[in-house]
Design a protein around this motif. Structure first.
Motif, short mmCIF file in Angstrom:
data_model
loop_
_atom_site.label_atom_id
_atom_site.label_comp_id
_atom_site.label_asym_id
_atom_site.label_seq_id
_atom_site.Cartn_x
_atom_site.Cartn_y
_atom_site.Cartn_z
N ALA A 1 -10.06 -0.37 -4.22
CA ALA A 1 -10.79 0.26 -3.02
C ALA A 1 -11.80 -0.91 -2.88
O ALA A 1 -11.97 -1.39 -1.46
N ILE A 2 -12.57 -1.17 -3.79
CA ILE A 2 -13.79 -2.36 -3.59
C ILE A 2 -13.28 -3.69 -3.27
O ILE A 2 -13.81 -4.36 -2.37
N THR A 3 -12.07 -4.17 -4.01
CA THR A 3 -11.75 -5.54 -3.88
C THR A 3 -10.54 -5.68 -3.02
O THR A 3 -10.27 -6.94 -2.51
N GLY A 4 -9.57 -4.69 -2.79
CA GLY A 4 -8.67 -5.02 -2.00
C GLY A 4 -7.49 -5.55 -2.58
O GLY A 4 -6.47 -6.09 -1.90
N SER A 5 -7.50 -5.62 -3.83
CA SER A 5 -6.49 -6.17 -4.81
C SER A 5 -5.20 -5.49 -4.96
O SER A 5 -5.35 -4.16 -5.42
N ALA A 6 -4.28 -5.98 -4.49
CA ALA A 6 -2.61 -5.26 -4.54
C ALA A 6 -2.42 -5.15 -6.22
O ALA A 6 -1.88 -4.23 -6.55
N SER A 7 -2.80 -6.24 -7.05
CA SER A 7 -2.27 -6.08 -8.23
C SER A 7 -3.18 -4.95 -8.98
O SER A 7 -2.80 -4.21 -9.64
N MET A 8 -4.42 -4.99 -8.67
CA MET A 8 -5.37 -3.76 -9.09
C MET A 8 -4.78 -2.42 -8.46
O MET A 8 -4.63 -1.45 -9.37
N VAL B 1 -3.03 -8.03 -18.18
CA VAL B 1 -3.13 -9.30 -18.60
C VAL B 1 -2.65 -10.07 -17.28
O VAL B 1 -3.53 -10.88 -16.81
N LEU B 2 -1.78 -9.68 -16.74
CA LEU B 2 -1.08 -10.39 -15.50
C LEU B 2 -2.00 -10.09 -14.47
O LEU B 2 -2.23 -11.00 -13.28
N ALA B 3 -2.59 -8.96 -14.39
CA ALA B 3 -3.50 -8.67 -13.15
C ALA B 3 -4.74 -9.43 -13.11
O ALA B 3 -5.10 -10.06 -12.19
N PHE B 4 -5.11 -9.53 -14.51
CA PHE B 4 -6.24 -10.48 -14.86
C PHE B 4 -6.16 -11.84 -14.27
O PHE B 4 -7.05 -12.41 -13.73
N ALA B 5 -4.99 -12.32 -14.87
CA ALA B 5 -4.55 -13.78 -14.31
C ALA B 5 -4.48 -13.82 -12.88
O ALA B 5 -4.92 -14.92 -12.39
N ALA B 6 -3.85 -13.01 -12.19
CA ALA B 6 -3.60 -12.91 -10.86
C ALA B 6 -4.93 -13.22 -10.24
O ALA B 6 -5.20 -13.96 -9.22
N ILE B 7 -6.01 -12.16 -10.46
CA ILE B 7 -7.01 -12.14 -9.69
C ILE B 7 -7.92 -13.48 -9.99
O ILE B 7 -8.56 -14.15 -9.01
N SER B 8 -7.66 -13.96 -11.29
CA SER B 8 -8.62 -15.10 -11.85
C SER B 8 -7.94 -16.25 -10.93
O SER B 8 -8.98 -17.06 -10.53
N LEU B 9 -6.77 -16.54 -10.86
CA LEU B 9 -6.12 -17.55 -9.86
C LEU B 9 -6.46 -17.48 -8.54
O LEU B 9 -6.62 -18.51 -7.76
N SER C 1 5.08 -9.46 -10.59
CA SER C 1 5.54 -9.62 -12.07
C SER C 1 5.08 -8.14 -12.83
O SER C 1 5.91 -7.97 -13.86
N ILE C 2 4.08 -7.63 -12.46
CA ILE C 2 3.91 -6.26 -13.10
C ILE C 2 5.11 -5.15 -12.68
O ILE C 2 5.40 -4.69 -13.68
N GLY C 3 5.61 -5.16 -11.64
CA GLY C 3 6.48 -4.54 -11.10
C GLY C 3 7.92 -4.94 -12.00
O GLY C 3 8.70 -4.02 -12.27
N ILE C 4 8.21 -6.03 -12.18
CA ILE C 4 9.26 -6.42 -12.94
C ILE C 4 9.24 -6.19 -14.42
O ILE C 4 10.35 -5.69 -14.98
N LEU C 5 8.01 -6.22 -15.08
CA LEU C 5 7.63 -5.88 -16.25
C LEU C 5 7.79 -4.58 -16.52
O LEU C 5 8.50 -4.03 -17.43
N LEU C 6 7.35 -3.46 -15.65
CA LEU C 6 7.84 -2.09 -15.52
C LEU C 6 9.17 -1.70 -15.47
O LEU C 6 9.42 -0.86 -16.24
N GLY C 7 9.85 -2.64 -14.70
CA GLY C 7 11.35 -2.11 -14.45
C GLY C 7 12.02 -2.58 -15.85
O GLY C 7 13.08 -1.63 -16.25
#
Length: 308
Positions: free
Chosen positions: A29-36, A173-181, A197-203
């Motif tokens: 909610a604070i950042t608007g991050s989709a990966s979050m 880790v993927l979310a951390f990398a995505a936000i960092s990039l 990438s998170i969605g594919i991993l969960l699948g």
């Protein structure tokens, strides 16, 4: 391993995921991050899954009745199968949809440092849950690899928690990398790439669990080591000299059905045969404690018997 051991790992995962879900939603909610946001939905799905696993254990404790004479142990397999479907539906499908949407329509992040802090906290909590699941699994795992344990374990909850937690850690880790990039490059598209990438991993994790839990739900037999131990325990070379055929099936994680036709040494009295059968059952239970339901049919070894 008893259900209590698995329950400790489930409760640890439940506590961790509930706290992580709240923190991730605040961060999204604070950042608007989709990966979050994808990770927050992932944590909600994981929290729901732990509740389903606990419900499955509770339902499995019902006493056998006329409709289900072998009891309700397979409830644990059923609810673990439902968990795999939940991971796929709530976790994977949503994250893939959101990831594609954010790649097509990138949005700038606000206060990304907040997301980084929350992800760090989440990694610590997930790590605690993962270590607890590993500790509870080791007595069952033995010398086997972790992958072999997941593939061969008749206990459904521990493999589910292990895969969920490992997937959650990789997803964080993927979310951390995505936000960092996104912070480094100024390109918000990386947030969408991380979400996808998170969605594919969960699948992938969901498909593995669906395959494994479906196999358990249909009914798996004894492991090769258990099969060999049962065959060896049945034969005493005094009254029972051969196993003509053997069928096994797990009725639940700690209860196995054993049905066998055994060759009896010719010339024995009926009372001697009955005693030999009772002793064989006792030997099997001593070697394989999960073999609680045993049916033995005495016969003479002959070609016709082998073909039956």
């Amino acid at each position: 391993m008893s259900a209590g051991g698995g329950k400790k790992a489930i409760l640890a995962a439940l506590s961790a995921n509930a706290g992580i879900a709240v923190a991730k939603f605040v961060g999204a909610a604070i950042t608007g991050s989709a990966s979050m946001l994808a990770e927050a939905v992932h944590s909600v799905a994981d929290t729901s899954n732990q509740g389903l696993l606990l419900l499955g254990q509770r339902r499995a404790e019902q006493e056998a009745d006329e409709l289900h004479p072998f009891g309700y142990g397979r409830n644990r397999y059923f609810y673990s199968f439902v968990v795999a479907l939940v991971i796929f539906a709530l976790g994977s499908v949503y994250a893939i949809y959101e990831g594609i949407h954010k790649i097509q329509h990138p949005e700038e992040l606000s206060n990304p440092i907040v997301a980084i802090v929350i992800l760090g906290l989440a990694i610590a909590l997930e790590g605690f849950s993962f270590i607890t699941a590993m500790r509870e699994s080791k007595p069952l795992k033995g010398d086997a690899s972790w992958w072999r344990f997941i593939r061969n374990s008749r206990n459904p909850e521990l493999p589910v928690v292990l895969l969920e937690d490992s997937g959650a850690l990789i997803g964080l880790v993927l979310a951390f990398a995505a936000i960092s990039l996104t912070m480094i490059t100024g390109e918000p598209i990386w947030d969408g790439v991380g979400t996808l990438s998170i969605g594919i991993l969960l699948g992938v994790i969901a498909v593995i669990l669906i395959i494994e839990m479906q196999s358990l739900l249909i009914g798996e037999g004894a492991t090769p080591d258990e099969d060999a131990a049962i065959r060896a325990a049945l034969v005493d070379d005094r009254c029972i000299d051969k196993v003509i055929h053997l069928r096994t099936q797990y009725l639940g994680p700690e209860e196995m059905l054993v049905a066998a036709k055994v060759s009896i040494v010719p010339g024995l009295e009926i009372s001697d045969i009955a005693t030999a059968i009772d002793e064989a059952e006792a030997r099997v239970r001593a070697q394989v404690p999960a073999a609680r339901v045993i049916y033995l049919e005495p016969d003479l070894y002959r070609t016709q018997a082998v073909q039956q």
